[in-house]
Design an enzyme around this catalytic site. Structure first.
Site, PDB file in Angstrom:
ATOM      1  N   CYS A   6      49.117  40.706  45.151  1.00 43.59           N
ATOM      2  CA  CYS A   6      48.033  41.689  45.131  1.00 43.59           C
ATOM      3  C   CYS A   6      47.816  42.281  46.527  1.00 43.59           C
ATOM      4  CB  CYS A   6      46.758  40.982  44.662  1.00 43.59           C
ATOM      5  SG  CYS A   6      45.326  42.041  44.667  1.00 43.59           S
TER       6      CYS A   6
ATOM      7  N   CYS B  68      49.606  49.224  45.641  1.00 41.52           N
ATOM      8  CA  CYS B  68      48.894  48.495  44.589  1.00 41.52           C
ATOM      9  C   CYS B  68      49.934  48.084  43.559  1.00 41.52           C
ATOM     10  CB  CYS B  68      47.828  49.380  43.952  1.00 41.52           C
ATOM     11  SG  CYS B  68      47.045  48.623  42.513  1.00 41.52           S
TER      12      CYS B  68
HETATM   13  N1  DGL Z   1      46.405  43.759  42.355  1.00 44.79           N
HETATM   14  C1  DGL Z   1      45.487  44.786  42.771  1.00 44.79           C
HETATM   15  C2  DGL Z   1      46.031  45.433  44.046  1.00 44.79           C
HETATM   16  O1  DGL Z   1      47.222  45.446  44.257  1.00 44.79           O
HETATM   17  C3  DGL Z   1      45.368  45.747  41.620  1.00 44.79           C
HETATM   18  C4  DGL Z   1      44.148  46.554  41.633  1.00 44.79           C
HETATM   19  C5  DGL Z   1      42.825  45.814  41.517  1.00 44.79           C
HETATM   20  O2  DGL Z   1      42.746  44.640  41.193  1.00 44.79           O
HETATM   21  O3  DGL Z   1      41.828  46.509  41.771  1.00 44.79           O
HETATM   22  O4  DGL Z   1      45.281  45.888  44.859  1.00 44.79           O
END
Ligand code: DGL
Length: 281
Positions: free
Chosen positions: A78, A194
């Site tokens: 993430c 993301c």
């Molecule tokens: N895994 C999150 C990221 O890469 C996805 C988006 C989120 O959770 O808001 O930032």
């Protein structure tokens, strides 16, 4: 006491939801002999509007769970959690004498983007939390100080993709609005900051134009994991394909139905686990 992992333990990967499966996909292809364990914090998704303190707390809780599950290396797939908690987690594990590497997605992607750009104008699409952290600016500037990063926060994109709906006109116009500032800035390289965005890569490529290079984290991270395991003598002794399994904090059925689109492989069983205080308390 220092705790050393062994080669037959799994590589753990975590994300706020199913998006990190795009990173796991690359790992499964690049390092097929390893065993993998993936956790998606779907109950507390999205991470993109969380504070940095919350993301550090969640990452600590998830890392504890993954270490208890036998992780020999942790990948923070993430971007929002990497931006907030990577350095904290590395420091914490080192203090606790745990010889477990923690690999994030921001620095590997930034190094690739800085090497790829010709004009020096790089774009970033990411969540509010990731853009606000300034982590990509720092990583891109470290990789090459003679570049300029144009960052666009895309608060609506990951939730729409995670919901798993159709690729419809609403999604197209959301993606188009996020691409506009990057077209105006005339970037030649765009970092997908993301985990969810690789799912709309064809749309992005069409809107940004065929000459713009798109950089995603999966490929770069797979190489980092390979190096980290090799240097520590932790490559799996499995012959052929290792195993992979999944857990999440929200609905297992929902995870399974959306997750297969991200992983491009069958998921099998998904276990629902409670992490930390959960969302409802
Ligand atoms: N895994 C999150 C990221 O890469 C996805 C988006 C989120 O959770 O808001 O930032």
């Amino acid at each position: 006491m220092t705790v050393y992992p062994t080669p037959n333990q799994p590589v753990a990967v975590f994300d706020s939801g199913v998006g990190g499966l795009t990173v796991l996909h690359e790992l499964l292809v690049a390092l097929p002999a390893e065993d993998y364990f993936y956790f998606g914090d779907t109950e507390r998704f999205p991470y993109g509007d969380r504070s940095s303190a919350e993301l550090v707390e969640f990452s600590d809780e998830i890392a504890n769970y993954l270490l208890d599950s036998g992780a020999k290396l942790i990948v923070i797939a993430c971007n929002s959690a990497t931006a907030a908690a990577l350095e904290h987690l590395r420091g914490r594990l080192a203090t606790e004498g745990r010889e477990v590497d923690v690999i994030g997605v921001i620095e590997p992607e930034s190094v690739i983007a800085a090497a790829r750009t010709r004009s020096g104008r790089i774009g970033l699409l990411a969540t509010n939390a990731t853009v606000a952290s300034g982590a990509y600016e720092r990583a891109v500037m470290t990789a090459d100080p003679h570049t300029r990063l144009t960052s666009v926060a895309c608060p609506d994109l990951a939730p729409i993709i995670q919901a798993g709906g159709a690729i419809d006109e609403q999604l197209v116009s959301v993606v188009r609005s996020y691409c506009e500032p990057l077209r105006d800035a005339d970037v030649d390289t765009v970092i997908l900051g993301c985990t969810h965005y690789p799912l709309v890569r064809p749309l992005l490529q069409r809107m940004l134009g065929p000459d713009v290079a798109i950089v995603t984290s999966g490929d770069a991270v797979a190489r980092r994991v390979e190096h980290a395991l090799s240097v520590r003598g932790l490559r799996s002794a499995n012959r052929g394909e290792g195993s992979y399994r999944f857990a999440c904090s929200g609905s297992a059925d929902q995870f399974k139905s959306v997750g297969e689109r991200f992983l491009q492989l069958p998921l099998g069983e998904v276990e629902r686990v409670k992490i930390g205080k959960g969302e409802s308390e």
